[in-house]
Design a protein around this motif. Sequence first.
Motif, short mmCIF file in Angstrom:
data_model
loop_
_atom_site.label_atom_id
_atom_site.label_comp_id
_atom_site.label_asym_id
_atom_site.label_seq_id
_atom_site.Cartn_x
_atom_site.Cartn_y
_atom_site.Cartn_z
N LEU A 1 63.65 40.81 38.84
CA LEU A 1 64.65 40.45 39.85
C LEU A 1 63.94 39.72 40.99
CD1 LEU A 1 66.79 43.72 40.27
CD2 LEU A 1 67.56 41.56 39.25
N ASN A 2 64.54 38.65 41.47
CA ASN A 2 63.97 37.92 42.61
C ASN A 2 65.11 37.51 43.53
OD1 ASN A 2 62.45 36.44 44.39
ND2 ASN A 2 61.48 35.14 42.85
N ARG A 3 65.51 38.47 44.38
CA ARG A 3 66.61 38.25 45.33
C ARG A 3 67.86 37.73 44.62
NH1 ARG A 3 64.84 37.52 50.49
NH2 ARG A 3 66.98 38.11 50.99
N PRO A 4 68.44 38.49 43.69
CA PRO A 4 69.56 37.99 42.89
C PRO A 4 70.69 37.42 43.74
CG PRO A 4 69.38 40.40 42.76
CD PRO A 4 68.13 39.91 43.39
N TYR B 1 63.39 42.75 44.87
CA TYR B 1 62.38 41.97 44.16
C TYR B 1 61.59 42.92 43.27
CZ TYR B 1 58.15 39.10 43.52
OH TYR B 1 57.10 38.40 42.99
N ASP C 1 64.88 37.65 35.57
CA ASP C 1 65.06 36.52 36.49
C ASP C 1 64.12 35.37 36.14
OD1 ASP C 1 64.68 34.88 38.94
OD2 ASP C 1 65.95 36.37 39.89
N GLY D 1 71.54 36.35 49.25
CA GLY D 1 71.80 36.80 47.90
C GLY D 1 73.11 37.56 47.77
N ARG E 1 61.92 33.73 37.79
CA ARG E 1 61.52 32.77 38.83
C ARG E 1 60.32 33.33 39.60
NH1 ARG E 1 66.71 32.94 37.80
NH2 ARG E 1 67.96 31.02 37.72
N ARG F 1 62.66 28.87 35.68
CA ARG F 1 62.36 30.22 35.18
C ARG F 1 61.15 30.11 34.26
NH1 ARG F 1 67.69 32.22 32.50
NH2 ARG F 1 66.67 34.26 32.67
N THR G 1 68.62 29.75 43.12
CA THR G 1 69.06 29.73 41.73
C THR G 1 68.49 28.56 40.96
OG1 THR G 1 71.13 30.80 42.39
CG2 THR G 1 71.10 29.71 40.25
N HIS H 1 69.34 36.58 37.86
CA HIS H 1 69.44 36.03 39.21
C HIS H 1 70.86 35.61 39.56
CE1 HIS H 1 67.61 34.24 42.84
NE2 HIS H 1 68.58 33.35 42.74
N GLU H 2 71.61 35.20 38.54
CA GLU H 2 72.96 34.69 38.78
C GLU H 2 73.93 35.35 37.80
OE1 GLU H 2 74.76 30.36 39.97
OE2 GLU H 2 73.59 30.48 38.13
#
Length: 225
Positions: free
Chosen positions: A80-83, A67, A137, A92, A139, A152, A148, A112-113
């Motif tokens: 990044l938020n727990r990709p 994160y 990310d 993740g 989010r 955003r 996901t 994220h994805e």
Amino acid sequence: MLLCCGASPASAAISVNFTGGIIPDGSATGISASTTQNLPNETITGITVNLEISDVAGEGTFLGDLYFYLTDGNVLVTLLNRPGRSASRPVGYDDTLGLNLTFSDAGTIDAHEYRPAISGDNNTPLSGELTGVLQPDGRTTSPATVVTADSRSTSLSDFNGLSADRTFTLFAADLSGGISHQIDSWGLEITTVPEPSTTSLFLGAAGLGLGYRRRNPPRFRQSQG
């Protein structure tokens, strides 16, 4: 290059590059580092963030643990938020070979994805480290519950139009235990325009002395929980 009367102000690219530190494993406390830009007469027109992460002592990384955000104390942009975290992947992505990224709103891949665009689908791990230019990310959902499908709501353009006279802080946390990560390096590229003068000195970013305004590397510090 000096601009004549009536011309648009030229932009200046400010590069700041730092060494990193070990992120506390499995802790929301995290670490942070800050840089202050003393530029009261310049306005931000763009920011990108460079970030390189590897494992500690050959453990291998687990990118879904991470994160990161960039903030000036008012604006907060999630990098990044727990990709990879989703309802079907609560931990993740388990990619193990680190990352070397540039975060930019001009990127075409959601941080994220990222797997579908790089390895073909969400279930195929990367064959090497995660590299390239990714969109932040964005989010703002809690890392404990983010998925996901969450909206955003932040981007690096949120800094645009603000004075460049401010302090930027990078925060990093590893939110699941078992794998330790370290920040090998990180940096900012901040593009500004002078304000309000229409006569300014063009500063390039291609490695020339005038193109770089370096700051002393700040030390990462463990945040207070």
